[in-house]
Design an enzyme around this catalytic site. Structure first.
Site, PDB file in Angstrom:
ATOM      1  N   HIS A  84       0.833  -1.203   0.000  1.00  0.00           N
ATOM      2  CA  HIS A  84       0.000   0.000   0.000  1.00  0.00           C
ATOM      3  C   HIS A  84       0.871   1.258   0.000  1.00  0.00           C
ATOM      4  CE1 HIS A  84      -2.835   2.879   2.153  1.00  0.00           C
ATOM      5  NE2 HIS A  84      -3.510   2.517   1.084  1.00  0.00           N
ATOM      6  N   GLU A 128       1.548  -0.578  -5.151  1.00  0.00           N
ATOM      7  CA  GLU A 128       0.511   0.382  -5.539  1.00  0.00           C
ATOM      8  C   GLU A 128       1.099   1.714  -5.982  1.00  0.00           C
ATOM      9  OE1 GLU A 128      -3.686   2.014  -3.712  1.00  0.00           O
ATOM     10  OE2 GLU A 128      -1.911   2.086  -2.441  1.00  0.00           O
ATOM     11  N   ASP A 169      -0.779   5.399  -6.658  1.00  0.00           N
ATOM     12  CA  ASP A 169      -1.907   6.319  -6.811  1.00  0.00           C
ATOM     13  C   ASP A 169      -1.467   7.400  -7.786  1.00  0.00           C
ATOM     14  OD1 ASP A 169      -3.649   5.106  -4.933  1.00  0.00           O
ATOM     15  OD2 ASP A 169      -2.534   6.035  -3.301  1.00  0.00           O
ATOM     16  N   HIS A 221      -0.925  10.091  -3.356  1.00  0.00           N
ATOM     17  CA  HIS A 221      -2.213   9.580  -2.902  1.00  0.00           C
ATOM     18  C   HIS A 221      -3.331  10.593  -3.061  1.00  0.00           C
ATOM     19  CE1 HIS A 221      -5.371   8.651   0.135  1.00  0.00           C
ATOM     20  NE2 HIS A 221      -5.216   7.454  -0.390  1.00  0.00           N
ATOM     21  N   GLU A 248      -3.891   3.282  -9.213  1.00  0.00           N
ATOM     22  CA  GLU A 248      -5.210   3.894  -8.993  1.00  0.00           C
ATOM     23  C   GLU A 248      -5.331   5.215  -9.737  1.00  0.00           C
ATOM     24  OE1 GLU A 248      -8.154   5.781  -5.572  1.00  0.00           O
ATOM     25  OE2 GLU A 248      -6.429   4.566  -4.936  1.00  0.00           O
TER      26      GLU A 248
END
Length: 332
Positions: A27, A54, A56, A69, A158
């Protein structure tokens, strides 16, 4: 392009092994130990054994996807001291208002509240200089680490706030998807997932933009204001079946898969599996557990009782160790 060739070579190996056991998803990188989303945090997560790392994604003023993020800069960088006049009327500093060159002048620090209080008090407290990474830099970094260590660590990207970006006159989904195609990653057989909180955007990615990459519908709480999606309705069997028309899985918030007060699983994971969806909940944080609950207890519940297919964690090493021990106890 070298990264495209490497991706093609790894694809068949990924498809054969990615679902052999639950996925460990780093994460924001190894964010339990280093400032989130930095290249250093990604490197540490790789070393700790993550299956996926991950990213973002938001856009810079010159429309470069960068790994952050939030659409804001002020909680993870020193933007307020370097560019004190560049905030908007709400007092916030937005990545979209800064060119990539300007973003690269900023130092990234451990996440803080707007009053300067560190969100996780015992996490990284050093003064080393960390920088905002571009999506391209992180793609290249992980690909080269994979090549050198003969691994197949994947990307878990993301698309952040697509509706907000469109209100600002830019199409982040189109830009990200174009980049994935340039790198040979818009392919369901590649080691990559693309996630988004906005169900309308998930549908647009698949139906209008023709995305082939595996998609994950994130599920938040309606009070968060992440998108115009009704997350309560999205958790019903009927809507999960609708999600399955466009996506390969869901990414729910941990309390949505296990009711800690009741001490039992909700029906969400079984309902999602019934619809043919994978379930990758977020976020396991060993420094933010409920009182009296251990990491081993939480992980055992999630993997052995709830039977999630993967897990986002700030502490990759803890989850990898747990799964390795479980595998050693039950090799078959």
């Amino acid at each position: 392009m070298k990264l495209r060739l490497l991706s093609l070579l790894l694809a068949s190996s990924f498809m054969a092994t990615c679902l052999a056991q639950p996925l460990v998803i780093a994460h924001r990188g190894a964010s339990g130990y280093l400032p989130e989303h930095t290249l250093e945090a990604a490197t540490l997560a790789f070393a700790q054994g993550a299956d996926f790392i991950e990213q973002d994604l938001v856009l810079s003023k010159d429309l470069v996807p960068v790994v952050l993020h939030d659409i804001h800069l002020d909680t993870v960088t020193d933007v307020a001291s370097k560019y004190p006049q560049r905030h908007r009327e709400d007092g916030r500093f937005y990545a979209l208002d800064f060119t990539l060159a300007e973003l690269k002048t900023l130092d990234v620090h451990e996440r803080r509240e707007l009053d300067g209080t560190q969100v996780f008090a015992n996490r990284y407290q050093g003064k080393a200089s960390f920088k905002i990474a571009t999506f391209a830099e992180e793609l290249e970094l992980i690909a080269q680490l994979n090549r050198q260590f003969e691994r197949q660590v994947g990307y878990y990207s993301e698309i952040k706030s697509p509706a907000w970006h469109q209100q600002q006159g830019v199409d982040i989904s189109l830009i990200v998807l174009k980049m994935l195609r340039e790198y040979g990653l818009d392919d369901a057989n590649q080691a990559i997932y693309v996630q988004c909180f906005d169900f309308a955007e998930i549908k647009r990615l698949r139906s209008e933009l023709g995305a082939k990459v595996k998609l994950i519908q994130l599920i938040g709480d309606n009070s968060w204001g992440e998108a115009d999606t009704d997350y309560t309705a999205l958790q019903t069997p009927a809507m999960l079946a609708e999600v399955a028309k466009y996506a390969q899985g869901i990414g729910p918030w941990l309390p949505q898969v296990f009711d800690l007060k009741a001490g039992q699983a909700t029906s969400l994971v079984s309902d999602a599996h019934q619809a043919g969806l994978q379930v990758h909940p977020y976020t396991f944080r060993q420094d933010a557990l409920p009182p009296g609950v251990t990491s081993q207890q939480i992980l055992s519940v999630l993997f052995n009782q709830v039977k999630v297919d993967g897990l986002f964690s700030d502490f990759t090493d803890t989850v990898v160790t747990f799964l390795d021990e479980q595998k050693a106890k039950n090799p078959n």
